[in-house]
Design an enzyme around this catalytic site. Structure first.
Site, mmCIF file in Angstrom:
data_model
loop_
_atom_site.group_PDB
_atom_site.id
_atom_site.type_symbol
_atom_site.label_atom_id
_atom_site.label_comp_id
_atom_site.label_asym_id
_atom_site.label_seq_id
_atom_site.Cartn_x
_atom_site.Cartn_y
_atom_site.Cartn_z
ATOM 1 N N ASP A 150 0.816 -1.148 -0.056
ATOM 2 C CA ASP A 150 0.003 0.033 0.110
ATOM 3 C C ASP A 150 0.910 1.178 -0.052
ATOM 4 O OD1 ASP A 150 -2.555 1.339 2.002
ATOM 5 O OD2 ASP A 150 -1.494 2.237 0.457
ATOM 6 N N ASP A 161 -6.508 5.651 4.449
ATOM 7 C CA ASP A 161 -5.172 6.012 4.568
ATOM 8 C C ASP A 161 -4.822 5.290 5.868
ATOM 9 O OD1 ASP A 161 -6.128 7.737 2.759
ATOM 10 O OD2 ASP A 161 -3.938 8.431 2.530
ATOM 11 N N HIS A 208 -6.011 11.803 13.555
ATOM 12 C CA HIS A 208 -6.705 11.746 12.608
ATOM 13 C C HIS A 208 -7.959 10.955 13.046
ATOM 14 C CE1 HIS A 208 -4.006 13.881 10.034
ATOM 15 N NE2 HIS A 208 -3.173 13.133 10.255
ATOM 16 N N ASP A 214 1.952 18.908 13.720
ATOM 17 C CA ASP A 214 2.222 17.995 12.912
ATOM 18 C C ASP A 214 1.801 18.659 11.577
ATOM 19 O OD1 ASP A 214 1.775 14.658 12.594
ATOM 20 O OD2 ASP A 214 1.014 15.695 11.126
ATOM 21 N N HIS A 224 -0.059 17.568 9.197
ATOM 22 C CA HIS A 224 -1.413 17.147 8.533
ATOM 23 C C HIS A 224 -2.133 17.697 9.739
ATOM 24 C CE1 HIS A 224 1.090 13.970 7.087
ATOM 25 N NE2 HIS A 224 0.298 14.097 6.041
ATOM 26 N N ASP A 236 6.271 15.455 10.838
ATOM 27 C CA ASP A 236 6.123 15.400 9.592
ATOM 28 C C ASP A 236 6.402 16.735 8.871
ATOM 29 O OD1 ASP A 236 3.047 14.161 9.508
ATOM 30 O OD2 ASP A 236 3.886 15.607 10.313
ATOM 31 N N TYR A 257 8.153 10.855 9.217
ATOM 32 C CA TYR A 257 8.276 9.622 8.330
ATOM 33 C C TYR A 257 9.497 9.893 7.679
ATOM 34 C CZ TYR A 257 3.534 9.738 9.486
ATOM 35 O OH TYR A 257 2.232 9.830 10.118
HETATM 36 N N1 LIG Z 1 0.521 12.113 0.557
HETATM 37 C C1 LIG Z 1 -1.061 12.004 0.870
HETATM 38 C C2 LIG Z 1 -1.401 10.732 1.611
HETATM 39 C C3 LIG Z 1 -1.514 11.153 3.052
HETATM 40 N N2 LIG Z 1 -1.674 9.669 3.484
HETATM 41 C C4 LIG Z 1 -2.220 9.814 5.062
HETATM 42 C C5 LIG Z 1 -1.092 10.493 5.948
HETATM 43 C C6 LIG Z 1 -1.358 10.368 7.314
HETATM 44 C C7 LIG Z 1 -0.343 11.187 8.212
HETATM 45 C C8 LIG Z 1 -0.632 10.989 9.642
HETATM 46 S S1 LIG Z 1 0.273 12.127 10.735
HETATM 47 ZN ZN LIG Z 2 1.148 14.022 9.937
#
Ligand SMILES: NCCCNCCCCCS
Ligand SMILES: [Zn+2]
Length: 680
Positions: free
Chosen positions: A22, A94, A137, A174, A176, A267, A307
C-alpha cells in the site's frame, strides 16, 4: 517547584507493520519509534528522563472519544486473517490494520494517560510519550491517517474528567490537520485546539473544507478552534515562529490553560516525504520552549507523525532536551514569514479577532476574498473572485503537479550539541541579602588588581565612590565573562545603579550583539542607545525621550508595566520576534527602580527570554528592591513561571501604538509582520 521530565515508551508498540502493498501506508513503519528511542538513548537524554511504564487503556477510557460500535469492531481485528484485515481496512482511509495493532493502539492511549497522570499529579513537570499508532486523525467511529484511537483527544477528556482540568490547550504542530481532534472538541470551549497543516487550498490530504482558517469551532466552542493552513510547501523556521508569536501564543496566554498537549508530529520538519517543509529540527526546541511557561509548565508531548527517520529522530531529541530544561540552540538565521504564510497568519488573526481580545484591535480587517475560497472556486470552475484576488499567488502558481517528483535527497546540518554549563544560575547579591536555594552566590576566582580598579573607577565611578563599588563592578564583569565563556548559563545582580551596571555590561560584553530589555522608567543611558551592537527594547508608560531608531525601540503602554495584558502582548508580538530575529549573544533584563511589572509576569519574562542567546540572561535588579529576587532566581533556575490566569484585553490605544510600531519597524524587522504586503 516540580522538576523532572517523563519519557514513556515501550518497544511492544513497534510490533505491528504493514502486511501488504500500500504505497500510501508504507511510510508508517516500526523503525519510526526505534530510531527515535535509540537517538534518545545514544544522546544520553533517555537516562535523564523519568521512565514511566506504559499500560493498556481501558474500554471506558477509549469510549471517551470513540463509539462502542467502533471499539467493538476494532476488538475483532486480532483474530482476523490477512484477507479479513484487508477487507476491514477498506472501510477506512489511509490506514492499515494488523493482528497486533489493537494491542498497540491501547498501549498508545495508555502511555498518553500515564503521562497525563504523572504530570497532573506533579510527579514530573512535563514529558513525552513516544507512541504508535498515532492518533490525531482518528474519529469517533473511524480509523484514519494511520491512526486507530485518538490518543490526545482521549487524554484531554480524561484530564478533564479525572484531573479536573478546566482549560486544555492542544498544539498540533504535525504537518497534517488533526481533523479527528477538531471534530472531538468542535463545540467545547474548555479545549482550545490549534493546528497548522499543509493545505494548498484544499488540494492536500485530507482535502477537507473544514481544515481552512475559517473553521473556528461551533456553538459555545466558537473561537476555540484555530487552523493555520499552509497553502504552499517549503515553510521554514521563520514561518513557524511567526505563527507562534502572532497567532498561537497571544491566544494561548489569553486562554491560560491548566494543561498543554502537543500533538508532536515531526512530518513538519525538513526532509519529510509528506510535509515537504523546510523547518529544521532545532526549531522544535524553540517551539517547545515557548510553550513551557503555560499551565505552570504542565506540557505533555505525544508523538503523532514523522516519516523521515533522520529528521524525526533529531526533532524528538530537540524536543525532549528542551523539556529537560537544557539551553535552547541558536535559531538558524531568521527572516520574516513568506508571503503565503503571512496571508494565512492574517486570515487566522482576522477570523479570530472577534473571539480573542488580544486580536480585537490588532488583526487587520479581513482580506477582501480569502485566497483559499478563490482558489477553490477556480478549481471548481466557479466564477473568479474580484480581479487579482487576495491570494496573490493564484496567478503565479504552476499547474498542479500530476504526481510527486522522484524524492531527491534533501540534506540539512545536524543540530549543534546543546551544552548546559555546569553552573546554571549565579547571583551577585550584597552579603545582607540571602541567596535563594538552588542558586550559587557568585564570587570571582580573584579580585581586581590596582590597574583594574583604577580603570573601572575612571570609567564608571565618581571619585567619591568607595572601594565596594569598584569591587561590585569588577564582579559584574567577571560574572559576564564566565557567562560568555559558557561556564555559567545565567545570572542575577542586585546593583546600586541599574543604568550604570547596564552601561558597563553592554560595553564590556564580548558578544557581537546584546539585547537590553528595559522594563520601566527611563532614560536608558544614551551611551547604550548609541552603541551599535546593542538593541534596546524599552517598555514603559512614558512617551520615549529618545527618537525610536532601528536599535532603540520604545514600546509605550498607557498604564505602564503594571498592565499585565499589555505587557504580555508587547512581549509576544514585538519583543520576542525582535529578539529572535536579532539573535543576541547576551540578553540583559533591566528592572529600573519603581518597575511595576508584577511578580508572575516578571517570571514569565525571565523564562521566555532564556530562549535567546543560549540562555545567557543577566537580570539587573535595583539593590533596595529585593522582592523580585526569589521569583527571578526561580525563573533563571528553569522553574516554569506560574500561570498568569486568563488575560483581559490590552488597552485599544496601546494596541494601536503597537501596530503603529510594527508598521514602522517591519521593514527592518520582518519577523514582526502579520499581514502580506499590499498587492501593488
Ligand atoms: N500524501 C498524501 C497521502 C496522505 N496519507 C495519510 C497521511 C497520514 C499522516 C498521519 S500524521
Ligand atoms: Zn502528519
Amino acid at each position: 517547584m516540580k522538576m523532572g521530565t517523563a519519557l514513556i515508551y515501550d518497544e511492544e508498540m513497534t510490533k505491528y507493520k504493514l502486511l501488504w502493498v500500500d504505497p500510501v501506508c508504507k511510510i508508517e513503519v516500526p523503525e519510526r519509534l526505534i530510531v527515535s528511542y535509540e537517538a534518545l538513548v545514544k544522546s544520553g537524554l533517555a537516562d535523564r528522563c523519568v521512565s514511566i511504564p506504559v499500560r493498556e487503556a481501558t474500554d471506558a477510557e477509549i469510549l471517551l472519544a470513540h463509539s462502542e460500535e467502533y471499539l467493538e469492531a476494532v476488538k475483532k481485528t486480532p483474530f482476523m486473517h490477512l484477507e479479513e484485515l484487508m477487507t476491514f481496512t477498506q472501510k477506512y482511509g489511509d490506514v492499515y490494520f494488523h493482528p497486533n495493532i489493537y494491542h498497540c493502539a491501547k498501549l498508545a492511549v495508555g502511555a498518553t494517560l500515564q503521562l497525563v497522570d504523572n504530570v497532573m499529579t506533579g510527579k514530573v513537570r512535563n514529558g513525552m510519550a513516544l507512541v504508535r499508532p498515532p492518533g490525531h486523525h482518528s474519529q469517533s467511529s473511524a480509523a484514519n491517517g494511520f491512526c486507530v484511537f485518538n490518543n490526545v483527544a482521549i487524554a484531554a477528556q480524561y484530564a478533564k474528567k479525572h484531573h479536573k482540568a478546566k482549560r486544555v490547550l492542544i498544539v498540533d504542530w504535525d504537518v497534517h490537520h488533526g481533523q479527528g481532534v477538531q471534530y472531538c472538541f468542535e463545540d467545547d470551549p474548555s479545549v482550545l485546539y490549534f493546528s497548522w497543516h499543509r493545505y494548498e487550498h484544499q488540494s492536500f490530504w485530507p482535502n477537507l473544507r473544514e481544515s481552512d482558517f475559517d473553521s473556528v469551532g461551533s456553538g459555545k466552542g466558537a473561537g476555540f478552534n484555530v487552523n493555520v493552513p499552509w497553502n504552499k510547501v517549503g515553510m521554514g523556521n521563520s514561518d513557524y515562529l511567526a505563527v507562534f508569536f502572532h497567532v498561537l501564543l497571544p491566544v494561548a496566554y489569553e486562554f491560560s490553560p491548566d494543561l498543554v498537549f502537543i500533538c508532536a508530529g515531526f512530518d513538519s520538519a525538513i526532509g519529510d516525504p509528506e510535509g515537504h517543509m523546510s523547518a529544521t529540527p532545532d526549531i522544535f526546541a524553540h517551539l517547545t520552549h515557548l510553550l513551557m511557561n503555560l499551565a505552570d509548565g504542565k506540557v505533555c508531548a505525544v508523538l503523532e507523525g514523522g516519516y523521515n527517520l533522520t529528521s524525526l529522530a533529531q526533532s524528538v531529541c530537540q524536543t525532549v532536551q528542551t523539556l529537560l530544561g537544557d539551553p535552547a540552540p541558536r535559531p538558524a538565521q531568521l527572516g520574516g514569514a513568506c508571503e503565503s504564510a503571512l496571508e494565512s497568519i492574517h486570515s487566522a488573526r482576522a477570523i479570530h479577532k472577534k473571539y480573542w481580545s488580544c486580536l480585537q484591535h490588532a488583526a487587520a480587517p479581513f482580506p477582501e476574498e480569502p485566497s483559499s475560497k478563490n482558489r477553490r472556486l477556480a478549481q471548481q470552475g466557479g466564477s473568479q473572485g474580484p480581479e487579482g484576488d487576495a491570494g496573490g499567488d493564484a496567478q503565479k502558481e504552476e499547474p498542479e503537479k500530476v504526481e510527486e517528483k522522484e524524492e531527491e535527497e534533501i540534506v540539512w546540518p545536524e543540530p549543534l550539541r546543546r551544552v548546559a554549563p555546569s553552573l546554571r544560575s549565579a547571583l551577585l547579591l550584597p552579603d545582607a541579602v540571602e541567596c535563594p536555594d538552588g542558586c550559587a552566590r557568585f564570587s570571582p576566582a580573584h579580585g581586581p588588581g590596582p590597574l583594574e580598579r583604577a580603570r573601572l573607577r575612571k570609567s564608571y565611578l565618581k571619585e567619591s565612590e568607595d572601594e565596594a563599588s569598584v569591587t561590585l563592578l569588577y564582579n559584574l564583569t567577571a560574572l559576564l565573562g564566565q557567562m560568555e565563556k559558557n561556564e555559567i548559563r545565567n545570572g542575577l545582580a542586585l546593583v546600586p545603579d541599574v543604568s550604570m551596571a547596564a552601561t558597563l555590561l553592554t560595553s564590556a560584553s564580548l558578544s557581537k550583539r546584546v539585547l537590553l530589555v528595559w522594563m520601566g522608567e527611563g532614560p536608558v543611558p544614551a551611551q547604550i542607545i548609541e552603541d551599535e551592537k546593542t538593541l534596546v527594547v524599552h517598555i514603559d508608560s512614558m512617551e520615549p525621550h529618545e527618537a525610536q531608531s532601528k536599535y532603540y525601540i520604545p514600546i509605550t503602554l498607557k498604564k505602564g508595566c503594571g498592565d499585565t495584558a499589555g505587557v504580555v502582548q508587547a512581549v509576544l508580538g514585538l519583543l520576542l520576534p525582535l529578539g529572535y530575529q536579532y539573535e543576541p549573544g547576551l540578553v540583559l533584563l533591566a528592572r529600573p527602580p519603581g518597575c511595576q511589572v508584577k511578580g508572575g509576569l516578571w517570571q514569565q519574562l525571565t523564562c521566555l527570554l532564556q530562549g535567546l542567546a543560549l540562555g545567557h540572561t543577566l537580570v539587573l535588579l535595583q539593590e533596595n528592591e529585593t522582592a523580585p529576587v526569589g521569583i527571578t532566581a526561580s525563573g533563571l533556575l528553569g522553574n516554569a513561571a506560574l500561570s498568569l490566569g486568563p488575560l483581559v484585553a490590552p488597552g485599544p490605544e496601546d494596541v494601536g501604538s503597537f501596530e503603529g510600531l510594527r508598521l514602522r519597524l517591519q521593514t527592518d524587522w520582518p519577523l514582526l509582520q502579520t499581514t502580506a504586503p499590499e498587492k501593488r
